[in-house]
Design a protein around this motif. Structure first.
Motif, mmCIF file in Angstrom:
data_model
loop_
_atom_site.group_PDB
_atom_site.id
_atom_site.type_symbol
_atom_site.label_atom_id
_atom_site.label_comp_id
_atom_site.label_asym_id
_atom_site.label_seq_id
_atom_site.Cartn_x
_atom_site.Cartn_y
_atom_site.Cartn_z
ATOM 1 N N THR A 14 0.844 -1.191 0.000
ATOM 2 C CA THR A 14 0.000 0.000 0.000
ATOM 3 C C THR A 14 0.879 1.242 0.000
ATOM 4 O O THR A 14 2.079 1.170 0.252
ATOM 5 N N ARG A 15 0.252 2.386 -0.279
ATOM 6 C CA ARG A 15 0.959 3.675 -0.210
ATOM 7 C C ARG A 15 0.096 4.662 0.553
ATOM 8 O O ARG A 15 -1.133 4.587 0.513
ATOM 9 N N LEU A 16 0.748 5.581 1.250
ATOM 10 C CA LEU A 16 0.050 6.583 2.046
ATOM 11 C C LEU A 16 -0.521 7.648 1.127
ATOM 12 O O LEU A 16 0.177 8.196 0.279
ATOM 13 N N ARG A 17 -1.797 7.936 1.306
ATOM 14 C CA ARG A 17 -2.488 8.955 0.507
ATOM 15 C C ARG A 17 -3.162 9.940 1.456
ATOM 16 O O ARG A 17 -3.440 9.602 2.603
ATOM 17 N N LYS A 18 -3.445 11.132 0.975
ATOM 18 C CA LYS A 18 -4.155 12.134 1.766
ATOM 19 C C LYS A 18 -5.439 12.500 1.056
ATOM 20 O O LYS A 18 -5.412 12.921 -0.097
ATOM 21 N N GLY A 19 -6.552 12.352 1.755
ATOM 22 C CA GLY A 19 -7.849 12.663 1.179
ATOM 23 C C GLY A 19 -8.539 13.774 1.942
ATOM 24 O O GLY A 19 -7.996 14.319 2.912
ATOM 25 N N ASP A 20 -9.741 14.109 1.521
ATOM 26 C CA ASP A 20 -10.517 15.168 2.165
ATOM 27 C C ASP A 20 -10.851 14.849 3.618
ATOM 28 O O ASP A 20 -11.055 15.744 4.420
ATOM 29 N N TYR A 21 -10.917 13.574 3.948
ATOM 30 C CA TYR A 21 -11.329 13.167 5.292
ATOM 31 C C TYR A 21 -10.201 12.535 6.086
ATOM 32 O O TYR A 21 -10.442 11.800 7.028
ATOM 33 N N GLY A 22 -8.952 12.793 5.723
ATOM 34 C CA GLY A 22 -7.809 12.295 6.472
ATOM 35 C C GLY A 22 -6.904 11.417 5.629
ATOM 36 O O GLY A 22 -7.152 11.179 4.450
ATOM 37 N N SER A 23 -5.860 10.914 6.249
ATOM 38 C CA SER A 23 -4.883 10.071 5.563
ATOM 39 C C SER A 23 -5.322 8.619 5.567
ATOM 40 O O SER A 23 -5.984 8.166 6.495
ATOM 41 N N PHE A 24 -4.912 7.897 4.543
ATOM 42 C CA PHE A 24 -5.233 6.480 4.443
ATOM 43 C C PHE A 24 -4.195 5.799 3.563
ATOM 44 O O PHE A 24 -3.461 6.457 2.821
ATOM 45 N N TYR A 25 -4.105 4.488 3.685
ATOM 46 C CA TYR A 25 -3.235 3.691 2.827
ATOM 47 C C TYR A 25 -4.095 3.049 1.756
ATOM 48 O O TYR A 25 -5.121 2.450 2.072
ATOM 49 N N SER A 26 -3.706 3.191 0.503
ATOM 50 C CA SER A 26 -4.444 2.556 -0.584
ATOM 51 C C SER A 26 -3.549 1.548 -1.279
ATOM 52 O O SER A 26 -2.326 1.674 -1.280
ATOM 53 N N CYS A 27 -4.172 0.563 -1.887
ATOM 54 C CA CYS A 27 -3.440 -0.492 -2.576
ATOM 55 C C CYS A 27 -2.712 0.080 -3.788
ATOM 56 O O CYS A 27 -3.246 0.915 -4.510
ATOM 57 N N ARG A 28 -1.492 -0.376 -4.006
ATOM 58 C CA ARG A 28 -0.718 0.076 -5.163
ATOM 59 C C ARG A 28 -1.271 -0.492 -6.468
ATOM 60 O O ARG A 28 -0.904 -0.026 -7.544
ATOM 61 N N ARG A 29 -2.160 -1.481 -6.393
ATOM 62 C CA ARG A 29 -2.726 -2.090 -7.590
ATOM 63 C C ARG A 29 -4.012 -1.387 -8.039
ATOM 64 O O ARG A 29 -4.676 -1.850 -8.954
ATOM 65 N N TYR A 30 -4.387 -0.268 -7.389
ATOM 66 C CA TYR A 30 -5.569 0.490 -7.802
ATOM 67 C C TYR A 30 -5.426 0.866 -9.284
ATOM 68 O O TYR A 30 -4.354 1.239 -9.703
#
Length: 57
Positions: A14-30
């Protein structure tokens, strides 16, 4: 390289992402995998009626 939690859907990296509602880890295979993990950061809440449009009313 920084340690990140595994994807809950496929077990991949996964990789760390920043969204409107906070930080999250998303899959690199998105977009093939849409797994995500909450990073536990601060969450912003949008407030209604506080912007420029509300001032014009």
């Amino acid at each position: 390289m920084e340690e990140t939690p595994p994807c809950p859907e496929c077990g991949g990296r996964t990789r760390l992402r920043k969204g409107d509602y906070g930080s999250f880890y998303s899959c690199r295979r998105y977009p093939d995998c849409k797994g995500r993990v909450d990073a536990g950061g601060k969450k912003k809440r949008r407030q209604r009626g506080k912007g420029k449009a509300a001032a014009k009313r």
